[in-house]
Design an enzyme around this catalytic site. Structure first.
Site, PDB file in Angstrom:
ATOM      1  N   HIS A  72       0.844  -1.209   0.000  1.00 30.62           N
ATOM      2  CA  HIS A  72       0.000   0.000   0.000  1.00 30.62           C
ATOM      3  C   HIS A  72       0.872   1.249   0.000  1.00 30.62           C
ATOM      4  O   HIS A  72       1.779   1.376   0.813  1.00 30.62           O
ATOM      5  CB  HIS A  72      -0.914   0.014   1.230  1.00 30.62           C
ATOM      6  CG  HIS A  72      -2.132  -0.838   1.075  1.00 30.62           C
ATOM      7  ND1 HIS A  72      -3.356  -0.512   1.601  1.00 30.62           N
ATOM      8  CD2 HIS A  72      -2.308  -1.998   0.404  1.00 30.62           C
ATOM      9  CE1 HIS A  72      -4.239  -1.436   1.281  1.00 30.62           C
ATOM     10  NE2 HIS A  72      -3.625  -2.359   0.562  1.00 30.62           N
ATOM     11  N   TYR A 201      -9.361   5.340   8.040  1.00 27.77           N
ATOM     12  CA  TYR A 201      -9.596   5.535   9.478  1.00 27.77           C
ATOM     13  C   TYR A 201     -10.558   6.711   9.586  1.00 27.77           C
ATOM     14  O   TYR A 201     -10.235   7.810   9.129  1.00 27.77           O
ATOM     15  CB  TYR A 201      -8.304   5.914  10.205  1.00 27.77           C
ATOM     16  CG  TYR A 201      -7.226   4.843  10.240  1.00 27.77           C
ATOM     17  CD1 TYR A 201      -6.374   4.637   9.157  1.00 27.77           C
ATOM     18  CD2 TYR A 201      -7.033   4.059  11.369  1.00 27.77           C
ATOM     19  CE1 TYR A 201      -5.365   3.669   9.197  1.00 27.77           C
ATOM     20  CE2 TYR A 201      -6.025   3.095  11.425  1.00 27.77           C
ATOM     21  CZ  TYR A 201      -5.205   2.900  10.333  1.00 27.77           C
ATOM     22  OH  TYR A 201      -4.214   1.952  10.386  1.00 27.77           O
ATOM     23  N   PRO A 293      -4.556  -0.051  18.895  1.00 27.74           N
ATOM     24  CA  PRO A 293      -4.319  -0.527  17.531  1.00 27.74           C
ATOM     25  C   PRO A 293      -4.291   0.560  16.443  1.00 27.74           C
ATOM     26  O   PRO A 293      -3.841   0.286  15.327  1.00 27.74           O
ATOM     27  CB  PRO A 293      -5.462  -1.509  17.288  1.00 27.74           C
ATOM     28  CG  PRO A 293      -6.500  -1.161  18.288  1.00 27.74           C
ATOM     29  CD  PRO A 293      -5.800  -0.585  19.460  1.00 27.74           C
ATOM     30  N   LYS A 297       0.648  -0.711  14.985  1.00 29.89           N
ATOM     31  CA  LYS A 297       2.049  -0.792  15.429  1.00 29.89           C
ATOM     32  C   LYS A 297       2.389  -2.050  16.231  1.00 29.89           C
ATOM     33  O   LYS A 297       3.570  -2.390  16.364  1.00 29.89           O
ATOM     34  CB  LYS A 297       2.385   0.435  16.292  1.00 29.89           C
ATOM     35  CG  LYS A 297       2.408   1.732  15.530  1.00 29.89           C
ATOM     36  CD  LYS A 297       3.633   1.825  14.648  1.00 29.89           C
ATOM     37  CE  LYS A 297       3.451   2.770  13.503  1.00 29.89           C
ATOM     38  NZ  LYS A 297       3.826   2.265  12.203  1.00 29.89           N
ATOM     39  N   TYR A 385       3.813   6.103  10.252  1.00 27.54           N
ATOM     40  CA  TYR A 385       2.942   4.993   9.843  1.00 27.54           C
ATOM     41  C   TYR A 385       3.746   3.910   9.129  1.00 27.54           C
ATOM     42  O   TYR A 385       3.566   2.713   9.367  1.00 27.54           O
ATOM     43  CB  TYR A 385       1.826   5.513   8.927  1.00 27.54           C
ATOM     44  CG  TYR A 385       0.709   4.514   8.724  1.00 27.54           C
ATOM     45  CD1 TYR A 385      -0.331   4.418   9.643  1.00 27.54           C
ATOM     46  CD2 TYR A 385       0.693   3.654   7.621  1.00 27.54           C
ATOM     47  CE1 TYR A 385      -1.358   3.493   9.473  1.00 27.54           C
ATOM     48  CE2 TYR A 385      -0.324   2.733   7.446  1.00 27.54           C
ATOM     49  CZ  TYR A 385      -1.345   2.658   8.374  1.00 27.54           C
ATOM     50  OH  TYR A 385      -2.361   1.745   8.212  1.00 27.54           O
TER      51      TYR A 385
HETATM   52  P1  FAD Z   1       1.357 -12.669  21.130  1.00 30.39           P
HETATM   53  O1  FAD Z   1       0.919 -12.675  19.725  1.00 30.39           O
HETATM   54  O2  FAD Z   1       0.343 -12.370  22.191  1.00 30.39           O
HETATM   55  O3  FAD Z   1       2.033 -14.055  21.434  1.00 30.39           O
HETATM   56  C1  FAD Z   1       2.370 -14.484  22.727  1.00 30.39           C
HETATM   57  C2  FAD Z   1       2.297 -15.982  22.788  1.00 30.39           C
HETATM   58  O4  FAD Z   1       2.680 -16.417  24.083  1.00 30.39           O
HETATM   59  C3  FAD Z   1       0.899 -16.505  22.542  1.00 30.39           C
HETATM   60  O5  FAD Z   1       0.896 -17.473  21.529  1.00 30.39           O
HETATM   61  C4  FAD Z   1       0.482 -17.053  23.894  1.00 30.39           C
HETATM   62  O6  FAD Z   1      -0.408 -18.150  23.786  1.00 30.39           O
HETATM   63  C5  FAD Z   1       1.814 -17.443  24.489  1.00 30.39           C
HETATM   64  N1  FAD Z   1       1.788 -17.521  25.939  1.00 30.39           N
HETATM   65  C6  FAD Z   1       1.126 -16.722  26.802  1.00 30.39           C
HETATM   66  N2  FAD Z   1       1.283 -17.157  28.060  1.00 30.39           N
HETATM   67  C7  FAD Z   1       2.080 -18.241  27.988  1.00 30.39           C
HETATM   68  C8  FAD Z   1       2.586 -19.131  28.959  1.00 30.39           C
HETATM   69  N3  FAD Z   1       2.261 -19.004  30.243  1.00 30.39           N
HETATM   70  N4  FAD Z   1       3.362 -20.145  28.545  1.00 30.39           N
HETATM   71  C9  FAD Z   1       3.678 -20.316  27.242  1.00 30.39           C
HETATM   72  N5  FAD Z   1       3.197 -19.509  26.268  1.00 30.39           N
HETATM   73  C10 FAD Z   1       2.409 -18.486  26.646  1.00 30.39           C
HETATM   74  N6  FAD Z   1      -1.946  -5.182  16.428  1.00 30.39           N
HETATM   75  C11 FAD Z   1      -2.076  -4.501  15.313  1.00 30.39           C
HETATM   76  O7  FAD Z   1      -1.061  -3.954  14.838  1.00 30.39           O
HETATM   77  N7  FAD Z   1      -3.307  -4.426  14.693  1.00 30.39           N
HETATM   78  C12 FAD Z   1      -4.414  -5.062  15.189  1.00 30.39           C
HETATM   79  O8  FAD Z   1      -5.481  -4.999  14.618  1.00 30.39           O
HETATM   80  C13 FAD Z   1      -4.304  -5.772  16.372  1.00 30.39           C
HETATM   81  N8  FAD Z   1      -5.375  -6.403  16.911  1.00 30.39           N
HETATM   82  C14 FAD Z   1      -5.206  -7.074  18.095  1.00 30.39           C
HETATM   83  C15 FAD Z   1      -6.304  -7.724  18.687  1.00 30.39           C
HETATM   84  C16 FAD Z   1      -6.148  -8.397  19.907  1.00 30.39           C
HETATM   85  C17 FAD Z   1      -7.351  -9.109  20.548  1.00 30.39           C
HETATM   86  C18 FAD Z   1      -4.890  -8.429  20.546  1.00 30.39           C
HETATM   87  C19 FAD Z   1      -4.710  -9.162  21.872  1.00 30.39           C
HETATM   88  C20 FAD Z   1      -3.805  -7.806  19.927  1.00 30.39           C
HETATM   89  C21 FAD Z   1      -3.956  -7.123  18.711  1.00 30.39           C
HETATM   90  N9  FAD Z   1      -2.881  -6.480  18.090  1.00 30.39           N
HETATM   91  C22 FAD Z   1      -3.019  -5.808  16.957  1.00 30.39           C
HETATM   92  C23 FAD Z   1      -1.563  -6.507  18.630  1.00 30.39           C
HETATM   93  C24 FAD Z   1      -0.706  -7.573  17.944  1.00 30.39           C
HETATM   94  O9  FAD Z   1      -1.490  -8.665  17.582  1.00 30.39           O
HETATM   95  C25 FAD Z   1       0.354  -7.940  18.941  1.00 30.39           C
HETATM   96  O10 FAD Z   1       1.138  -6.776  19.163  1.00 30.39           O
HETATM   97  C26 FAD Z   1       1.229  -9.104  18.499  1.00 30.39           C
HETATM   98  O11 FAD Z   1       0.481 -10.295  18.501  1.00 30.39           O
HETATM   99  C27 FAD Z   1       2.426  -9.214  19.440  1.00 30.39           C
HETATM  100  O12 FAD Z   1       3.088 -10.423  19.211  1.00 30.39           O
HETATM  101  P2  FAD Z   1       3.757 -11.202  20.408  1.00 30.39           P
HETATM  102  O13 FAD Z   1       4.368 -12.398  19.788  1.00 30.39           O
HETATM  103  O14 FAD Z   1       4.567 -10.265  21.211  1.00 30.39           O
HETATM  104  O15 FAD Z   1       2.548 -11.619  21.379  1.00 30.39           O
HETATM  105  C1  DHB Z   2      -5.697  -3.396  10.888  1.00 33.00           C
HETATM  106  C2  DHB Z   2      -5.568  -3.183  12.226  1.00 33.00           C
HETATM  107  C3  DHB Z   2      -5.105  -1.971  12.669  1.00 33.00           C
HETATM  108  O1  DHB Z   2      -4.950  -1.754  13.979  1.00 33.00           O
HETATM  109  C4  DHB Z   2      -4.786  -0.959  11.803  1.00 33.00           C
HETATM  110  O2  DHB Z   2      -4.364   0.220  12.283  1.00 33.00           O
HETATM  111  C5  DHB Z   2      -4.892  -1.185  10.471  1.00 33.00           C
HETATM  112  C6  DHB Z   2      -5.357  -2.415  10.012  1.00 33.00           C
HETATM  113  C7  DHB Z   2      -6.203  -4.696  10.406  1.00 33.00           C
HETATM  114  O3  DHB Z   2      -6.497  -5.576  11.238  1.00 33.00           O
HETATM  115  O4  DHB Z   2      -6.363  -4.852   9.202  1.00 33.00           O
END
Ligand code: FAD
Ligand code: DHB
Length: 390
Positions: A72, A201, A293, A297, A385
Site C-alpha cells: 500500500h 480511518y 491498535p 504498530k 505509519y
Molecule cells: P502474542 O501474539 O500475544 O504471542 C504471545 C504468545 O505467548 C501466545 O501465543 C500465547 O499463547 C503465548 N503464551 C502466553 N502465556 C504463555 C505461557 N504461560 N506459557 C507459554 N506460552 C504463553 N496489532 C495490530 O497492529 N493491529 C491489530 O489490529 C491488532 N489487533 C489485536 C487484537 C487483539 C485481541 C490483541 C490481543 C492484539 C492485537 N494487536 C493488533 C496486537 C498484535 O497482535 C500484537 O502486538 C502481536 O500479537 C504481538 O506479538 P507477540 O508475539 O509479542 O505476542
Molecule cells: C488493521 C488493524 C489496525 O490496527 C490498523 O491500524 C490497520 C489495520 C487490520 O487488522 O487490518
C-alpha cells in the site's frame, strides 16, 4: 534439557526470534501454552512495516508474503465527509506498508519450523522462570502431566501481555507506564471485497471506524464500542449499518455486506514496562508493551524488538559480545516509546472520548484541518505509519 536460549511464547515474536537464532546456529527451544490451531485462530494485526517484511526476507520465508501481500502506497483519514489521503510513498521516498495478516505470517513461520530445526513445544502448562538474575537461568513446565526443565543461558519472554515473563522481574526493578481507554474495537472479518483499495480511518460523530482488508476478497472492519458492550448485542447487520454511517457516504456506497467469519472486541491500552532486560531475561513484543491498535504498530513493534534481541543474542554467542545484550533494553525502548506516542496521538485524533467536550472536538477539527493543508504534517504521519528506522 539444555539449550542456549529458551523462548517462551510462539506468537510472532517468539517464532521470529527462534528462526533468526536457528539461522545463525544458536540453539533454542520455543514453549507455547496453546495449540497451533488456537494460535492461528486469533485474528489480529494486518499491516506490516518494512522491519517485519525485512525479517521475513532475511529468513527466506517471504515467498507467500511477496506473492499474496498487498503493498500500500497510502491510507486515508476520514473526517465527516472529507477524506485526507496520506500518500506514504510520495512523502517517504517510495516506502510502503504491506497488508498481510498476522495469521498468515505466523503460519509461514510455523510451517518452516520443522524443516529449519526450530523446536516448538505446544500445549505446555505452568511455565515458570527461575534464577533470571544470574547467568544460569532455567525454565520449568508441565507437558502431558510430566514436569520438564530447560537449562539455558538466556530466556526470551515473548509470551504476550498476560504471560509469566514480565512478572519474573521484581517490582523493585521494573516500572509500568499505563493508560487505559474507555472503549474497545469491535472487529468483523468477512469474505467480501474491501470498500476501498486503501485503508480508511474515520472519526465520525457516532465514533471511530476503520476499513481494512486481508486480500482483494477478504475485508476487515472495526468500530469502537464502549467497553460495556457485549458481542451478542452486535449481529452482523448492526455492524454493517454502523460502518456505513461512520465511514461516510462514499465508502458506504461501496461496502459489500456478507456473513462474518470472525467477530471480537479488543480493549485498547497503552502500556510500557521498563527495563526490557533483567539479568538473563529479555522481554520482546506484547510481554513488554501494548499500543492501542490505531496505526497498526503492535505486531511491528514485536518485530523490531526481535531484531534487536536477535542481534544481541547472536553477538553474545558468536562474537563473545556482552555489550549488545546490555544495550538491548535502551535500544528497544527508544523505538517503543516513539510508536507508543504515534499510536496514542492517532487514537486521540480519531476517537470521540466520552469525557471530551466541545473544546477537545475543536482541537481534533483544527488538527485534521492542519493535516489536510500541510505537507509537513502529512510527512510526519507518513514516516511514523510506514515505520521508523531500526
Ligand atoms: P502474542 O501474539 O500475544 O504471542 C504471545 C504468545 O505467548 C501466545 O501465543 C500465547 O499463547 C503465548 N503464551 C502466553 N502465556 C504463555 C505461557 N504461560 N506459557 C507459554 N506460552 C504463553 N496489532 C495490530 O497492529 N493491529 C491489530 O489490529 C491488532 N489487533 C489485536 C487484537 C487483539 C485481541 C490483541 C490481543 C492484539 C492485537 N494487536 C493488533 C496486537 C498484535 O497482535 C500484537 O502486538 C502481536 O500479537 C504481538 O506479538 P507477540 O508475539 O509479542 O505476542
Ligand atoms: C488493521 C488493524 C489496525 O490496527 C490498523 O491500524 C490497520 C489495520 C487490520 O487488522 O487490518
Amino acid at each position: 534439557m539444555k539449550t542456549q536460549v529458551c523462548i517462551i511464547g510462539a506468537g510472532p515474536a517468539g517464532l521470529l526470534l527462534g528462526h533468526l537464532l536457528r539461522a545463525e546456529g544458536v540453539d533454542c527451544i520455543v514453549l507455547e501454552r496453546r495449540s497451533p490451531e488456537y494460535v492461528l485462530g486469533r485474528i489480529r494485526a494486518g499491516v506490516l512495516e518494512k522491519v517485519t517484511v525485512s525479517l521475513m526476507e532475511r529468513l527466506g520465508l517471504d515467498g507467500r508474503l511477496q506473492a499474496e501481500g498487498l503493498p500500500h502506497d497510502g491510507f486515508n483519514l476520514a473526517d465527516g465527509e472529507r477524506l485526507i489521503r496520506i500518500d506514504i510513498a510520495e512523502l517517504t521516498g517510495g516506502k510502503q506498508v504491506v497488508v498481510y495478516g498476522q495469521t498468515e505470517l505466523t503460519r509461514d513461520l510455523m510451517d518452516a519450523s520443522e524443516e529449519r530445526g526450530l523446536e516448538v513445544v505446544y500445549g505446555v502448562d505452568d511455565v515458570t522462570l527461575h534464577d533470571v538474575e544470574g547467568d544460569a537461568p532455567y525454565v520449568t513446565y508441565v507437558k502431558d502431566g510430566a514436569q520438564q526443565r530447560v537449562d539455558c543461558r538466556f530466556i526470551a519472554g515473548c509470551d504476550g501481555f498476560h504471560g509469566p515473563s514480565r512478572k519474573a522481574v521484581p517490582a523493585s526493578v521494573g516500572q509500568e507506564y499505563e493508560r487505559e481507554y474507555p472503549f474497545g474495537w469491535l472487529g468483523i472479518l468477512a469474505d467480501v471485497p474491501p470498500c476501498n483499495h486503501e485503508l480508511i480511518y474515520a472519526n465520525h460523530q457516532r465514533g471511530f471506524a476503520l476499513a481494512s482488508m486481508r486480500s482483494h476478497t477478504r475485508s476487515r472492519y472495526y468500530i469502537d464500542v464502549p467497553l460495556t458492550e457485549k458481542l451478542e448485542d452486535w449481529p452482523d447487520d448492526r455492524i454493517w449499518d454502523e460502518l456505513a454511517i461512520r465511514l461516510g457516504p462514499e465508502a458506504a456506497a461501496n461496502i459489500t455486506r456478507g456473513p462474518s467469519i470472525e467477530k471480537s472486541i479488543a480493549p485498547l491500552r497503552s502500556f510500557v514496562f521498563a527495563p526490557m532486560r533483567h539479568g538473563s531475561l529479555l522481554l520482546c513484543g506484547d510481554s513488554a508493551h501494548i499500543v492501542p491498535p490505531t496505526g497498526a504498530k503492535g505486531l511491528n513493534l514485536a518485530a523490531s524488538d526481535v531484531h534487536y534481541a536477535a542481534e544481541a543474542l547472536i553477538g553474545f554467542f558468536k562474537q563473545n559480545d556482552n555489550d549488545a545484550v546490555a544495550l538491548y533494553s535502551d535500544k528497544a525502548l527508544s523505538r517503543v516509546w516513539k510508536s507508543e506516542r504515534f499510536s496514542w496521538s492517532l487514537t486521540k485524533l480519531m476517537h470521540r472520548f466520552p469525557e471530551d467536550g466541545p473544546f477537545e472536538r475543536a482541537m481534533q477539527v483544527a488538527e485534521l484541518d492542519y493535516i489536510a493543508s500541510s505537507r509537513a504534517a502529512q510527512t510526519s504521519i507518513a514516516e511514523n505509519y510506514v515505520g521508523l528506522p531500526v
